[in-house]
Write a protein that holds these residues in place. Structure first.
Motif, mmCIF file in Angstrom:
data_model
loop_
_atom_site.group_PDB
_atom_site.id
_atom_site.type_symbol
_atom_site.label_atom_id
_atom_site.label_comp_id
_atom_site.label_asym_id
_atom_site.label_seq_id
_atom_site.Cartn_x
_atom_site.Cartn_y
_atom_site.Cartn_z
ATOM 1 N N CYS A 78 23.338 91.278 -39.682
ATOM 2 C CA CYS A 78 23.191 92.107 -38.485
ATOM 3 C C CYS A 78 23.849 93.448 -38.723
ATOM 4 C CB CYS A 78 23.772 91.424 -37.253
ATOM 5 S SG CYS A 78 25.560 91.205 -37.314
ATOM 6 N N ARG A 79 23.545 94.370 -37.833
ATOM 7 C CA ARG A 79 24.163 95.696 -37.900
ATOM 8 C C ARG A 79 24.796 95.962 -36.543
ATOM 9 N NH1 ARG A 79 19.642 99.628 -40.343
ATOM 10 N NH2 ARG A 79 18.671 99.001 -38.387
ATOM 11 N N VAL A 81 27.152 97.872 -34.205
ATOM 12 C CA VAL A 81 27.746 99.203 -34.156
ATOM 13 C C VAL A 81 28.718 99.239 -32.981
ATOM 14 C CG1 VAL A 81 27.309 101.674 -33.934
ATOM 15 C CG2 VAL A 81 25.632 100.205 -35.091
ATOM 16 N N SER A 88 22.543 93.288 -33.617
ATOM 17 C CA SER A 88 22.038 94.404 -34.407
ATOM 18 C C SER A 88 21.494 95.509 -33.514
ATOM 19 C CB SER A 88 20.930 93.926 -35.349
ATOM 20 O OG SER A 88 21.405 92.983 -36.274
ATOM 21 N N HIS A 117 16.391 91.313 -37.971
ATOM 22 C CA HIS A 117 17.576 90.803 -38.666
ATOM 23 C C HIS A 117 17.791 89.306 -38.455
ATOM 24 C CE1 HIS A 117 18.695 94.873 -39.763
ATOM 25 N NE2 HIS A 117 18.348 95.213 -38.540
#
Length: 223
Positions: free
Chosen positions: A3-4, A6, A50, A74
Motif C-alpha cells: 500500500c501507499r 500518505v 493506499s 494495491h
C-alpha cells in the motif's frame, strides 16, 4: 499488504462521520467506472490505506445492475473512494472508514502486531493511518502484555516504546522521539516487566498499538 499510505499534514481536518455520511461514502465505492476510468481524480482505498490517481485503476468488478466498480490497484478490494467537495480525501478519512467497515480484520492484525509507528494523540493516530501501517515482524517475538494507567488530563500516545528503569521502583515508557509517555504500568504487573528488562536488556521493547486499549505489548527482537 502492499500500500501507499500518505500521512496527513498535522493541520488536516479529522472527519466526524454520521450515518448519512457513511452511506454517502459507501455509494462512492460502487458503479464508479464512468467517474474514474482514465481520469486524474484523487482516490483512496479504505481497505489498505493506499492513495493513488484514478488512472492507476486497471481492474473493475462487473456489476449486473449498473456500471462497473473499481478495484484497488494495491489490494484488489472494492473499497475505492474518490475525492469530492463534500469529502476531501485524507488518510484520517480512510482510517475512520477502515475501522468501521473492516473492524474484525483490524482487531486480528492488532492482536499479532509487533510494530506500529509513534503517534501523539488519537487524531494523530488517524492522520498517520497507524492501523494500516502496523504489522508483525518475523524478527520479533511477543513475550507478554500488561495494562497501563494513563495520567489524568494527558493525551493518548503510543507506538513503539523503550522501557526505562528509573530507580528501584519506577518504569518509564519513552517513544521513538525520545518523549516520556503519560502512562504507568499497573503496579501488580510491574514485576513481570522488570524481570523481562533484566533478562533481555535493550532487546525488550513495548508496543502501544491502539490509543483506546491502554495495553503494552512486550516484544523481544530475536538474535
Amino acid at each position: 499488504m502492499a500500500c501507499r499510505v500518505v500521512p496527513d499534514d498535522p493541520s488536516a481536518e479529522v472527519p466526524h462521520l454520521g450515518p448519512e455520511d457513511l452511506h454517502a461514502l459507501n455509494r462512492l465505492t460502487a458503479y464508479n467506472r464512468p467517474e474514474l476510468e482514465g481520469s486524474d481524480r484523487r482516490c483512496g482505498c479504505f481497505h489498505c490505506g493506499s492513495v493513488f490517481p484514478a488512472r492507476e485503476v486497471i481492474s473493475w468488478m462487473a456489476e449486473k445492475d449498473g456500471a462497473d466498480t473499481a478495484l484497488c490497484p494495491h489490494c484488489s478490494c472494492d473499497s475505492v473512494i474518490f475525492e469530492t467537495p463534500a469529502f476531501p480525501l485524507s488518510t484520517a478519512l480512510l482510517t475512520t472508514l477502515y475501522l468501521g467497515w473492516f473492524g474484525p480484520e483490524y482487531e486480528g492484525r492488532k492482536r499479532v502486531a509487533t510494530y506500529a509507528p509513534s503517534f501523539s494523540y488519537y487524531d494523530d493516530w488517524l492522520r498517520q493511518g497507524v492501523p494500516f501501517r502496523m504489522g508483525s515482524r518475523p524478527s520479533d517475538e511477543a513475550v507478554g502484555e500488561v495494562d497501563l494507567f494513563r495520567e489524568f488530563g494527558c493525551d493518548d500516545a503510543g507506538g513503539m516504546v523503550r522501557i526505562v528503569t528509573c530507580g528501584p521502583r519506577d518504569l518509564v515508557l519513552v517513544d521513538e522521539r525520545g518523549r516520556a509517555l503519560p502512562y504507568t504500568i499497573m503496579s501488580g504487573q510491574q514485576r513481570l516487566v522488570r524481570d523481562l528488562v533484566e533478562k533481555y536488556g535493550p532487546r525488550l521493547r513495548g508496543l502501544i498499538a491502539d490509543p483506546n486499549d491502554w495495553k503494552l505489548r512486550l516484544i523481544v527482537a530475536r538474535t
